[in-house]
Design a protein around this motif. Structure first.
Motif, short mmCIF file in Angstrom:
data_model
loop_
_atom_site.label_atom_id
_atom_site.label_comp_id
_atom_site.label_asym_id
_atom_site.label_seq_id
_atom_site.Cartn_x
_atom_site.Cartn_y
_atom_site.Cartn_z
N GLY A 1 -22.47 17.70 -5.07
CA GLY A 1 -23.41 16.95 -4.24
C GLY A 1 -22.71 16.02 -3.27
N PHE A 2 -21.66 15.37 -3.74
CA PHE A 2 -20.89 14.44 -2.89
C PHE A 2 -20.25 15.19 -1.72
CE2 PHE A 2 -17.32 11.78 -1.70
CZ PHE A 2 -17.77 10.48 -1.87
N LEU A 3 -19.78 16.40 -1.98
CA LEU A 3 -19.07 17.19 -0.96
C LEU A 3 -19.96 18.20 -0.25
CD1 LEU A 3 -15.82 17.90 -3.01
CD2 LEU A 3 -16.14 16.17 -1.23
N GLU A 4 -21.27 18.09 -0.40
CA GLU A 4 -22.17 19.10 0.13
C GLU A 4 -22.12 19.26 1.64
OE1 GLU A 4 -26.19 18.29 -0.98
OE2 GLU A 4 -26.26 16.40 0.11
N GLY A 5 -21.65 18.28 2.36
CA GLY A 5 -21.55 18.39 3.81
C GLY A 5 -20.47 19.35 4.25
N GLY A 6 -19.58 19.72 3.33
CA GLY A 6 -18.56 20.72 3.64
C GLY A 6 -17.25 20.17 4.13
N GLU A 7 -17.20 18.90 4.50
CA GLU A 7 -15.94 18.29 4.93
C GLU A 7 -15.65 17.07 4.06
OE1 GLU A 7 -15.41 19.30 9.65
OE2 GLU A 7 -15.84 17.25 9.07
N ALA A 8 -14.37 16.83 3.87
CA ALA A 8 -13.94 15.66 3.12
C ALA A 8 -12.67 15.12 3.76
CB ALA A 8 -13.68 16.01 1.66
N THR A 9 -12.48 13.83 3.61
CA THR A 9 -11.23 13.20 4.04
C THR A 9 -10.38 13.02 2.81
OG1 THR A 9 -12.37 12.02 5.81
CG2 THR A 9 -10.22 11.17 5.14
N ILE A 10 -9.13 13.46 2.88
CA ILE A 10 -8.22 13.27 1.75
C ILE A 10 -7.07 12.38 2.19
CG2 ILE A 10 -8.87 15.47 0.69
CD1 ILE A 10 -6.09 16.54 1.57
N VAL A 11 -6.62 11.55 1.26
CA VAL A 11 -5.53 10.62 1.50
C VAL A 11 -4.59 10.67 0.31
CG1 VAL A 11 -4.88 8.22 1.98
CG2 VAL A 11 -7.08 9.08 2.78
N THR A 12 -3.33 10.97 0.55
CA THR A 12 -2.36 11.00 -0.54
C THR A 12 -1.86 9.59 -0.82
OG1 THR A 12 -0.56 11.44 1.00
CG2 THR A 12 -1.61 13.35 -0.04
N ASP A 13 -1.14 9.42 -1.90
CA ASP A 13 -0.57 8.14 -2.29
C ASP A 13 0.86 8.43 -2.75
OD1 ASP A 13 0.19 5.82 -3.82
OD2 ASP A 13 -1.93 5.34 -4.09
N SER A 14 1.84 7.85 -2.08
CA SER A 14 3.23 8.17 -2.39
C SER A 14 3.63 7.78 -3.82
CB SER A 14 4.18 7.49 -1.39
OG SER A 14 4.05 6.08 -1.46
N ALA A 15 2.88 6.89 -4.46
CA ALA A 15 3.19 6.52 -5.84
C ALA A 15 2.90 7.66 -6.81
CB ALA A 15 2.39 5.28 -6.24
N ALA A 16 2.08 8.62 -6.40
CA ALA A 16 1.72 9.73 -7.28
C ALA A 16 2.43 11.02 -6.92
CB ALA A 16 0.21 9.95 -7.23
N GLY A 17 3.02 11.09 -5.76
CA GLY A 17 3.59 12.35 -5.31
C GLY A 17 2.51 13.17 -4.59
N ASP A 18 2.93 14.23 -3.96
CA ASP A 18 1.99 15.04 -3.18
C ASP A 18 1.21 16.04 -4.02
OD1 ASP A 18 2.75 13.76 -0.84
OD2 ASP A 18 4.29 15.23 -0.37
N THR A 19 1.83 16.57 -5.08
CA THR A 19 1.18 17.59 -5.89
C THR A 19 1.39 17.31 -7.38
OG1 THR A 19 3.12 19.03 -5.83
CG2 THR A 19 1.45 19.40 -4.13
N SER B 1 0.84 -1.19 0.00
CA SER B 1 0.00 0.00 0.00
C SER B 1 0.87 1.24 0.00
CB SER B 1 -0.91 0.01 1.23
OG SER B 1 -1.66 1.21 1.24
N THR B 2 0.52 2.17 -0.86
CA THR B 2 1.25 3.42 -0.95
C THR B 2 0.44 4.58 -0.40
OG1 THR B 2 0.43 3.70 -3.21
CG2 THR B 2 2.60 2.67 -2.95
N GLU B 3 -0.72 4.27 0.18
CA GLU B 3 -1.57 5.33 0.70
C GLU B 3 -0.97 5.95 1.95
OE1 GLU B 3 -5.77 4.64 0.93
OE2 GLU B 3 -5.76 3.57 -0.97
N GLY B 4 -1.14 7.26 2.05
CA GLY B 4 -0.61 8.00 3.19
C GLY B 4 -1.64 8.16 4.28
N THR B 5 -1.39 9.12 5.13
CA THR B 5 -2.27 9.39 6.26
C THR B 5 -3.45 10.24 5.82
OG1 THR B 5 -0.34 9.39 7.70
CG2 THR B 5 -2.34 10.38 8.59
N ALA B 6 -4.59 9.93 6.38
CA ALA B 6 -5.80 10.69 6.06
C ALA B 6 -5.86 11.97 6.89
CB ALA B 6 -7.03 9.84 6.34
N ARG B 7 -6.44 13.01 6.30
CA ARG B 7 -6.72 14.23 7.05
C ARG B 7 -8.02 14.82 6.54
NH1 ARG B 7 -4.70 19.18 4.35
NH2 ARG B 7 -3.47 18.55 2.53
N THR B 8 -8.67 15.59 7.37
CA THR B 8 -9.94 16.19 7.02
C THR B 8 -9.73 17.63 6.57
OG1 THR B 8 -11.06 14.80 8.64
CG2 THR B 8 -12.24 16.75 7.90
N VAL B 9 -10.43 18.00 5.51
CA VAL B 9 -10.39 19.37 5.00
C VAL B 9 -11.82 19.89 4.91
CG1 VAL B 9 -8.25 19.02 3.71
CG2 VAL B 9 -10.44 18.64 2.57
#
Length: 155
Positions: free
Chosen positions: A82-100, A25-33
């Motif tokens: 519509g998916f993001l209408e609650g105003g918060e989302a969890t994002i998770v990076t993946d080291s295989a793609a880089g951060d940006t 797994s190359t997934e990073g740590t989740a954070r809420t935005v």
């Protein structure tokens, strides 16, 4: 949508090959935005002025500078809003793609309430798998979702 049969076949072939491998797994740590506004189907801006690009997918482009929208661009944007209408989302990076990406946007999987935005857009036929990222953790799952998706009504 705007995918070609040959491109989709190559994605499914690659995902089948990758599906037989054991991947770390190359997934990073989740954070809420907190979501400020949605730019298009695969990009939004947070209240901290961070631009987030949904990792692993590509949605049709909204027309800019007088250009017309690509088919289904408005529908993809509406689905993301519509998916993001609650105003918060969890994002998770993946080291295989880089951060940006080359535009400075954070590349991340996006979710709310245990649901995956990228997968949802793929399942609804409003996105294609982004073929330049076959090494990401969710690539084969995304490729399967895209292969099984119906043609969208907006085509």
């Amino acid at each position: 949508m705007y995918r070609s049969v040959a491109a989709l076949a190559s994605i499914v072939t690659v995902s089948s090959v990758l599906g037989g491998c054991t991947l770390v797994s190359t997934e990073g740590t989740a954070r809420t935005v907190e979501v400020e506004w949605v730019i298009d189907g695969d990009t939004f801006v947070t209240t901290e002025d961070e631009r987030i690009r949904v990792l692993g997918i590509d949605t049709p482009e909204i027309g800019r500078d007088g250009a017309q929208d690509e088919p289904c661009a408005r529908e993809a944007k509406e689905a993301t809003s519509g998916f993001l209408e609650g105003g918060e989302a969890t994002i998770v990076t993946d080291s295989a793609a880089g951060d940006t990406d080359q535009y400075g946007r954070t590349l991340a999987y996006v979710g709310t309430d245990g649901r995956d935005l990228g997968r949802k857009l793929l399942e609804d036929g409003l996105a294609d798998v982004y073929p330049a990222e076959p090494g990401i953790n969710r690539f084969s799952k995304y490729a399967m979702a895209a292969a099984q998706a119906p043609a969208p009504a907006c085509e």
